[in-house]
Write a protein that holds these residues in place. Structure first.
Motif, PDB file in Angstrom:
ATOM      1  N   UNK A   1     169.539  31.058  50.403  1.00  0.00           N
ATOM      2  CA  UNK A   1     167.964  31.143  50.587  1.00  0.00           C
ATOM      3  C   UNK A   1     167.930  32.736  51.364  1.00  0.00           C
ATOM      4  N   UNK A   2     166.982  33.388  51.021  1.00  0.00           N
ATOM      5  CA  UNK A   2     166.957  34.787  51.175  1.00  0.00           C
ATOM      6  C   UNK A   2     166.944  34.964  52.889  1.00  0.00           C
ATOM      7  N   UNK A   3     166.370  34.065  53.617  1.00  0.00           N
ATOM      8  CA  UNK A   3     166.012  34.370  55.121  1.00  0.00           C
ATOM      9  C   UNK A   3     167.427  34.101  55.452  1.00  0.00           C
ATOM     10  N   UNK A   4     168.177  33.152  55.150  1.00  0.00           N
ATOM     11  CA  UNK A   4     169.591  32.996  55.935  1.00  0.00           C
ATOM     12  C   UNK A   4     170.434  34.056  55.343  1.00  0.00           C
ATOM     13  N   UNK A   5     170.168  34.544  54.170  1.00  0.00           N
ATOM     14  CA  UNK A   5     171.057  35.633  53.808  1.00  0.00           C
ATOM     15  C   UNK A   5     170.895  37.046  54.591  1.00  0.00           C
ATOM     16  N   UNK A   6     169.466  37.211  54.922  1.00  0.00           N
ATOM     17  CA  UNK A   6     169.069  38.415  55.430  1.00  0.00           C
ATOM     18  C   UNK A   6     169.641  38.357  56.930  1.00  0.00           C
ATOM     19  N   UNK A   7     169.760  37.074  57.455  1.00  0.00           N
ATOM     20  CA  UNK A   7     170.183  37.094  58.972  1.00  0.00           C
ATOM     21  C   UNK A   7     171.642  37.266  59.075  1.00  0.00           C
ATOM     22  N   UNK A   8     172.441  36.886  57.944  1.00  0.00           N
ATOM     23  CA  UNK A   8     174.006  36.964  57.930  1.00  0.00           C
ATOM     24  C   UNK A   8     174.133  38.592  57.754  1.00  0.00           C
ATOM     25  N   UNK A   9     173.347  39.059  56.626  1.00  0.00           N
ATOM     26  CA  UNK A   9     173.647  40.341  56.343  1.00  0.00           C
ATOM     27  C   UNK A   9     173.285  41.281  57.526  1.00  0.00           C
TER      28      UNK A   9
END
Length: 109
Positions: A16-24
């Motif tokens: 999911x883009x939001x989760x990926x953004x947080x992890x990144x």
């Protein structure tokens, strides 16, 4: 052999883009406070809180609570497993892009 035979495996927990953004975002530091992540990603408190909860459940992110003076603070960090899973996810994305590019070149000839 088709693309499906060697399809890279994306990580469902961070797809999911939001989760990926947080992890990144967290991959670029040892630890960040909640406010810094929220402001850096331009998210609402509730959206970030929900995302962090999902990532904690997957054991990709660790939240540490404490105080600065008398004010409560939450710090977020990426776990070792979270870092490894992000690297694998990014590798899978790169493989997908390379396969798509390769297919595009083959289709043009």
């Amino acid at each position: 052999m088709t693309v499906r035979d060697v399809a890279p495996q994306l990580d469902a927990a961070i797809q999911h883009p939001t989760r990926l953004a947080v992890v990144a975002f967290l991959s670029g530091c040892a630890e960040a406070d909640f406010k810094t992540v929220r402001d850096g990603l331009e998210m609402s408190d509730s959206a970030l809180s929900k995302t962090v909860s999902a990532l904690e459940a997957a054991e990709y992110v660790k939240a540490r609570k404490g105080f600065v003076g008398k004010r409560p603070r939450t710090w977020l960090s990426l776990t070792a497993d979270g870092r490894a899973r992000l690297a694998a996810h990014l590798k899978a994305l790169q493989q997908i892009a390379e396969q798509a590019q390769s297919q595009g070149v083959q289709n043009r000839t």
